[in-house]
Write an enzyme that holds these catalytic residues in place. Sequence first.
Site, short mmCIF file in Angstrom:
data_model
loop_
_atom_site.label_atom_id
_atom_site.label_comp_id
_atom_site.label_asym_id
_atom_site.label_seq_id
_atom_site.Cartn_x
_atom_site.Cartn_y
_atom_site.Cartn_z
N LYS A 15 1.05 -1.65 0.01
CA LYS A 15 -0.54 -0.27 0.05
C LYS A 15 0.94 0.93 0.08
O LYS A 15 0.43 2.57 -0.38
CB LYS A 15 -0.94 -0.26 1.14
CG LYS A 15 -1.87 -1.06 1.53
CD LYS A 15 -3.13 -1.26 1.51
CE LYS A 15 -3.89 -1.67 1.21
NZ LYS A 15 -3.29 -3.13 1.47
C1 LIG Z 1 -4.62 -5.01 0.84
C2 LIG Z 1 -3.61 -5.81 0.84
C3 LIG Z 1 -3.45 -6.59 0.17
C4 LIG Z 1 -4.84 -7.11 -1.01
O1 LIG Z 1 -4.56 -5.60 -2.02
P1 LIG Z 1 -6.56 -5.24 -2.51
O2 LIG Z 1 -5.67 -4.06 -3.94
O3 LIG Z 1 -7.41 -4.96 -1.48
O4 LIG Z 1 -6.82 -6.79 -3.23
C5 LIG Z 1 -3.39 -8.01 -0.17
N1 LIG Z 1 -1.39 -8.06 0.25
C6 LIG Z 1 -1.27 -7.39 1.37
C7 LIG Z 1 -0.64 -7.40 1.88
C8 LIG Z 1 -2.20 -5.87 1.24
O5 LIG Z 1 -2.22 -5.22 2.14
#
Ligand SMILES: *Cc1c(COP(=O)(O)O)cnc(C)c1O
Length: 497
Positions: free
Chosen positions: A113
């Site tokens: 993120k």
């Molecule tokens: C948020 C997250 C995901 C999922 O990603 P999306 O965009 O919500 O599908 C997968 N792995 C980790 C470590 C995350 O923080």
Amino acid sequence: MATQYWSTRDPEGKKVTASQAILNGLAPDGGLYLPVELPHLDFELTDLPQLSYQELALKVLAPFLSDFTTAELRECIKKAYGDQFDDERIAPVSWHAGNGYLELFHGPTLAFKDLALQLMPHLMVAAAKKNDPDHSIVILTATSGDTGKAAMEGFADVPGTKIIVFYPEHGVSPIQRQQMLTQRGKNTFAIGIDGNFDDAQTNVKKIFRDPQVQQTIGDNGYRFSSANSINIGRLLPQIVYYFSAYGQLMKAGKIRAGDFVNFSVPTGNFGDIFAGYLAKQLGLPVNKLICASNENNVLTEFFRKGVYDVKDRDFHVTSSPSMDILVSSNLERLLFYALGQNANKTTKLMKELQEKGVYQIDQQTRDHLVDFYAGFATQTETAEEIKRVYRVDHAVLDPHTAVGSFVAQRYQAATKDDHQLVVLSTASPLKFPQAVLPALGDKDNAKIPGIEAIPFLASDANIPIPDSISRLFNTPSQPEQSVEPDQMAATVLKILQ
Ligand SMILES: *Cc1c(COP(=O)(O)O)cnc(C)c1O
């Protein structure tokens, strides 16, 4: 030509600029913003191996963000992708057991993120200057752990912004709690609530819509916005690393320009994989996008049967918590395309989901989803996958990445598809010592609760401890604040007095 945006739920197709879409977050009708037309990217695949991540980001983002000046974008990108990442490639590809792993965890919170949330706050400040210079931005977020921390880190000390994060007091991991309570930045606020994530989320939505709260904060010079992946400003930066990965595959001699590749994406809210879909629409040679879920496998069923059904489903708390989600918001964006950009049809399905907990799509719509393959991994399979990859070359995957890796391997075995494959590696294993240590055969240290287990994993896995983790140990944490869910609005008002 300028790229404009419209809502997935607006039959009149009213258009807004990129900066307005970012500032609004959610469209007023509850839909999600998408570009009216995808822009043309002004570079060739053969250019990719020579471009730095920052140069590539500018080339991908500028045509989407056409009411931002090049100087503004350059400045935002420079601030976002600097030495807060511990690898100058920003998102390096490594190779284990025959597949590529696109490492998206080299930023300050050790999860993917950061790639979007290090950039978006700067875009948002620039967007506010263009559209609403009299108000400061207040980001209000409910979090189950990762998004809140990444958003706080992104907005920390960004002038003209404040960020307030509500998290379930008993629903976040000890590491996540410590990350939030040691957050730097005078403009960041993390508040625990005596309730679960749904309570936090419901009340945040309520505060957003409360006219009296709006009025009061407006009078104090503030306006609300959102840092969740429903914001197009979070999605667009994620397109960049798909191109970056492709360039790195070319550079490593694994492919030549034009060769098709597969990506496997550990999926929760469908944001990350949707960025991959956009990359493909923009001309990146992608064969399959593999949608990998954990035991909360609503999406697997959707891609296999054309039915999205959450009505009789239990919510599973798994070893990959950031993918524990039943209603994947960004799937609405894919549906909108699959339905021929038809806002009426999209709205109807979303309404059925809300009212009945289920919807079905017809064969013609399903035919638009051929780019996707879907599968899931149980928690046992996830642990086995960490073990399998560790045996090959002592590489250690986090549980989310392991889900992607497991489903990819199953796909390859079942289809004999031998295109180069890249698994999106979404978090550092150091964030999940209790889940990872047993898979490495270290059951004793896995019993150590909280952040104290991290040094053992770092030592077993031979990973240096990054500064962001050391800080959890040496920074005194704020006392935890706790409020009842019905006190959230009052808390926001108090902070914004
Ligand atoms: C948020 C997250 C995901 C999922 O990603 P999306 O965009 O919500 O599908 C997968 N792995 C980790 C470590 C995350 O923080």
